[in-house]
Design a protein around this motif. Structure first.
Motif, mmCIF file in Angstrom:
data_model
loop_
_atom_site.group_PDB
_atom_site.id
_atom_site.type_symbol
_atom_site.label_atom_id
_atom_site.label_comp_id
_atom_site.label_asym_id
_atom_site.label_seq_id
_atom_site.Cartn_x
_atom_site.Cartn_y
_atom_site.Cartn_z
ATOM 1 N N PHE A 340 27.516 43.218 40.864
ATOM 2 C CA PHE A 340 27.608 44.071 39.688
ATOM 3 C C PHE A 340 28.142 43.212 38.555
ATOM 4 N N PRO A 341 27.528 43.235 37.381
ATOM 5 C CA PRO A 341 27.809 42.209 36.374
ATOM 6 C C PRO A 341 29.226 42.178 35.824
ATOM 7 N N THR A 342 30.009 43.239 35.986
ATOM 8 C CA THR A 342 31.393 43.173 35.507
ATOM 9 C C THR A 342 32.325 42.544 36.540
ATOM 10 N N CYS A 343 31.809 42.225 37.728
ATOM 11 C CA CYS A 343 32.665 41.673 38.779
ATOM 12 C C CYS A 343 32.940 40.187 38.601
ATOM 13 N N ARG A 344 31.949 39.444 38.122
ATOM 14 C CA ARG A 344 32.063 37.985 38.088
ATOM 15 C C ARG A 344 31.377 37.440 36.849
ATOM 16 N N SER A 345 32.024 36.482 36.205
ATOM 17 C CA SER A 345 31.430 35.752 35.090
ATOM 18 C C SER A 345 31.506 34.263 35.389
ATOM 19 N N ILE A 346 30.592 33.499 34.783
ATOM 20 C CA ILE A 346 30.469 32.098 35.166
ATOM 21 C C ILE A 346 29.958 31.285 33.984
ATOM 22 N N THR A 347 30.302 30.024 33.980
ATOM 23 C CA THR A 347 29.673 29.077 33.071
ATOM 24 C C THR A 347 29.620 27.716 33.739
ATOM 25 N N TYR A 348 28.696 26.881 33.247
ATOM 26 C CA TYR A 348 28.603 25.483 33.653
ATOM 27 C C TYR A 348 28.842 24.623 32.428
ATOM 28 N N LEU A 349 29.523 23.504 32.643
ATOM 29 C CA LEU A 349 29.819 22.579 31.565
ATOM 30 C C LEU A 349 29.121 21.246 31.813
ATOM 31 N N PRO A 448 42.759 48.842 45.717
ATOM 32 C CA PRO A 448 42.792 50.306 45.854
ATOM 33 C C PRO A 448 42.945 51.060 44.542
ATOM 34 N N TYR A 449 43.422 50.416 43.499
ATOM 35 C CA TYR A 449 43.592 51.074 42.212
ATOM 36 C C TYR A 449 42.309 51.046 41.387
ATOM 37 N N THR A 450 41.536 49.970 41.518
ATOM 38 C CA THR A 450 40.386 49.755 40.637
ATOM 39 C C THR A 450 39.044 49.958 41.329
ATOM 40 N N LEU A 451 39.035 50.278 42.615
ATOM 41 C CA LEU A 451 37.786 50.362 43.374
ATOM 42 C C LEU A 451 36.819 51.378 42.762
ATOM 43 N N ASN A 452 35.624 50.907 42.476
ATOM 44 C CA ASN A 452 34.555 51.733 41.923
ATOM 45 C C ASN A 452 33.338 51.571 42.823
ATOM 46 N N VAL A 453 32.916 52.650 43.453
ATOM 47 C CA VAL A 453 31.812 52.591 44.406
ATOM 48 C C VAL A 453 30.538 52.071 43.739
ATOM 49 N N LYS A 454 30.353 52.371 42.465
ATOM 50 C CA LYS A 454 29.175 51.878 41.760
ATOM 51 C C LYS A 454 29.103 50.358 41.816
ATOM 52 N N GLN A 455 30.234 49.687 41.662
ATOM 53 C CA GLN A 455 30.274 48.238 41.758
ATOM 54 C C GLN A 455 30.210 47.781 43.209
ATOM 55 N N LEU A 456 30.919 48.490 44.071
ATOM 56 C CA LEU A 456 31.012 48.095 45.471
ATOM 57 C C LEU A 456 29.646 48.046 46.140
ATOM 58 N N MET A 457 28.759 48.973 45.769
ATOM 59 C CA MET A 457 27.459 49.056 46.443
ATOM 60 C C MET A 457 26.568 47.851 46.154
ATOM 61 N N LYS A 458 26.950 47.020 45.167
ATOM 62 C CA LYS A 458 26.164 45.821 44.898
ATOM 63 C C LYS A 458 26.938 44.545 45.231
ATOM 64 N N CYS A 459 28.023 44.670 45.959
ATOM 65 C CA CYS A 459 28.819 43.509 46.324
ATOM 66 C C CYS A 459 27.973 42.531 47.143
ATOM 67 N N CYS A 460 28.091 41.235 46.821
ATOM 68 C CA CYS A 460 27.325 40.219 47.545
ATOM 69 C C CYS A 460 28.231 39.240 48.279
ATOM 70 N N VAL A 461 29.537 39.537 48.340
ATOM 71 C CA VAL A 461 30.493 38.751 49.116
ATOM 72 C C VAL A 461 30.946 39.621 50.271
ATOM 73 N N GLU A 462 30.619 39.199 51.493
ATOM 74 C CA GLU A 462 30.827 40.070 52.656
ATOM 75 C C GLU A 462 31.746 39.430 53.689
#
Length: 531
Positions: A340-349, A448-462
């Motif tokens: 889910f795009p708000t979970c992780r951001s990245i850049t390359y230098l 447990p405070y921030t868990l959002n199922v909408k984001q969780l359902m697209k998690c790619c780290v298992e």
């Protein structure tokens, strides 16, 4: 009351606007009892909050994203997920209660994590895994590791990355055997998640790791816990001063030809001022090819905190930009579209020059990343090969030093024309993009405070469990799966209680939230997982 020709004058009540904008309904959990509850996402003061109510424990609210504009605009990076080759559980009660993966999960596993033990050689005040020397500790066997790897391969076919974690995985007596088992399977890359103590003190061990990094088509990379440079940072996060150990571990990795990711757990008011220094140190050290910043996950063992005043991904990015303005500016980081795009951001230098005189150019300035990753806007898509290369780079499976990432970097280099794109003459850096590239990742794992199922359902780290499931990382740490597995493995019932939680009403009546709650501590504390 004065009278008018029409009679007594009356005061008409005036409506007022709410102080927040409602965004959407979702599902979450009660941070106390872990019961699934309805939740809503709201925006106020240009920040994004998650609010939920438990029938038994009342209402809770937490900051989930520090920049509302970026939160809303990130939706355009939400590309379709990939269906895994196999599911391990059925849909019964719905997310987040059927993890394993169930058929309703929206993404495959870019990264599989195997926790080989719960023991640790540190006593860290902050440890989402609650590792240490508890009576409910366990270590996996050779046979269990084989099964876990086979489950991963069955789900992925040719898997990109498996991470051995803990506890502290380097103290497991079979850890080198486990790496051999992974390299004997169609798994391209192995990451070793460590605090670095053994890497700093055991030259034979690090030599063995270096040999395994020479296996054709396979790589071994070190994911090194590295929170900063000040003694206070080390003592408050790790319980002791580890600066000498970190430096020795890194120097030994460089000598053995191992690549390293520095992994910093970032806590509000503690080490947030050290982010630019960590980036610069990483760029200058020969073993380091990437840095991962992780706002502290407030599950397991952690210090008292205010869920309404926590660090989130955009906060970390703004701090990096402010601390190294000669290198970074707004727009240099992009959401990762595989999760889910708000979970992780990245850049390359692209990095050139010598320490103290570095020429650093973020790759997003050299080409329009959105042209390759945006699946929503109606744009003509460029060459599929270049698009695939960039998708791999902007993925949770991307780790510097792996053959896969090197290949994608070289494919990307074919699309770059530095002089024309940005007026910067870096021909040598582009020709040797794999050698010159440096990666920075910002990952805010849910708790447990921030868990959002909408984001969780697209998690790619298992998390790969000994009983043969692939459980999304944030669910494993938040919903009770970690306690379930620990009880299964040790035979000791684990208390499924989240410390330091207060209902929203209590939060709002005490601005000094942390002062009301005792820090959760354990005599058997320990941290082997970098946050």
């Amino acid at each position: 009351m004065p009278e008018t020709p029409q009679g007594p004058r009356t005061t008409v009540p005036r409506k007022r606007d709410r102080e927040e904008v409602f965004v959407e309904f979702t599902k979450s959990i009660c941070p106390l009892c872990k019961t699934p509850v309805d939740a809503q996402v709201n925006i106020r003061d240009d920040k994004v909050y998650l609010r939920k109510r438990c029938r038994e424990h009342g209402e809770f609210e937490a900051l989930v994203y520090g920049d509302a504009e970026e939160y809303m605009s990130s939706a355009r990076f939400n590309k379709p997920g990939t269906i895994p080759l196999a599911f391990q559980t059925e849909v019964k009660d719905g997310c987040p209660s059927d993890c394993g993966l169930c058929p309703e999960h929206k993404q495959h596993a870019c990264l599989g994590i195997i926790e080989v033990n719960t023991g640790c050689n540190l006593d860290c005040p902050i440890c989402f895994a609650d590792s240490g020397h508890q009576s409910d500790g366990y270590s996996i066997t050779h046979e269990q590791c084989e099964r876990m790897l086979d489950v991963f391969v069955a789900s992925e076919g040719e898997a990109e990355v498996v991470m051995f974690s803990g506890g502290e995985p380097t103290i497991h007596r079979h850890i080198l055997d486990f790496i051999d088992l992974a390299q004997a399977r169609p798994i391209r890359n192995v990451n070793l998640n460590t605090n670095g103590i053994r890497l700093a003190t055991d030259h034979n061990f690090i030599a063995e790791l270096g040999q395994r990094n020479q296996v054709p088509g396979r790589s071994v990379n070190v994911y090194l816990q590295f929170d900063g440079f000040e003694e206070r940072t080390h003592r408050e996060i790790r319980g002791r001063d580890l600066r000498t150990f970190k430096q020795r571990a890194l120097d030994n990795c460089a000598e053995a030809g191992l690549t390293v990711t520095l992994v910093a757990a970032v806590e509000r008011g503690l080490n947030e001022h050290e982010l630019g220094d960590i980036v610069e140190f990483g760029i200058d050290h020969p073993a380091v090819r990437s840095v991962a910043f992780q706002p502290v996950t407030h599950s397991g063992r952690h210090v008292a905190f205010d869920p309404l005043d926590r660090l989130t991904n955009p906060d970390v990015i703004k701090l990096i930009n402010a601390q190294r303005p000669q290198w970074f500016r707004k727009g240099d980081f992009f959401p990762v579209p595989c999760c889910f795009p708000t979970c992780r951001s990245i850049t390359y230098l692209l990095v050139d020059g010598e320490p103290g005189n570095r020429n650093v150019v973020p790759i997003p300035r050299l080409l329009q990343v959105e042209d390759y990753l945006d699946y929503v806007t109606n744009r003509v898509m460029p060459d599929a090969g270049i698009r695939e290369a960039l998708e791999k780079l902007w993925s949770a499976s991307a780790f510097m030093g792996t053959e896969t990432t090197e290949a994608q970097l070289h494919a990307t280099a074919q699309a770059l024309d530095c002089e024309e794109a940005c007026g910067i003459d870096l021909p040598e850096a582009v020709k040797n993009l794999g050698d010159k590239a440096f990666m920075i990742v910002v990952q805010d794992f849910q708790d447990p405070y921030t868990l959002n199922v909408k984001q969780l359902m697209k998690c790619c780290v298992e998390e790969i469990t000994p009983d043969g499931r692939l459980i999304p990382f944030c669910a494993y740490n938040s919903v009770g799966y970690r306690e379930q597995i620990r009880a299964q493995m040790s035979g000791v019932q684990v208390a499924d209680v989240v410390p330091n939680a207060l209902p929203l009403a209590a939060q709002l009546t005490d601005t000094a939230y942390g002062s009301k709650t005792a820090r959760h501590a354990s005599a058997s504390a320990g941290e082997g997982n970098p946050e």
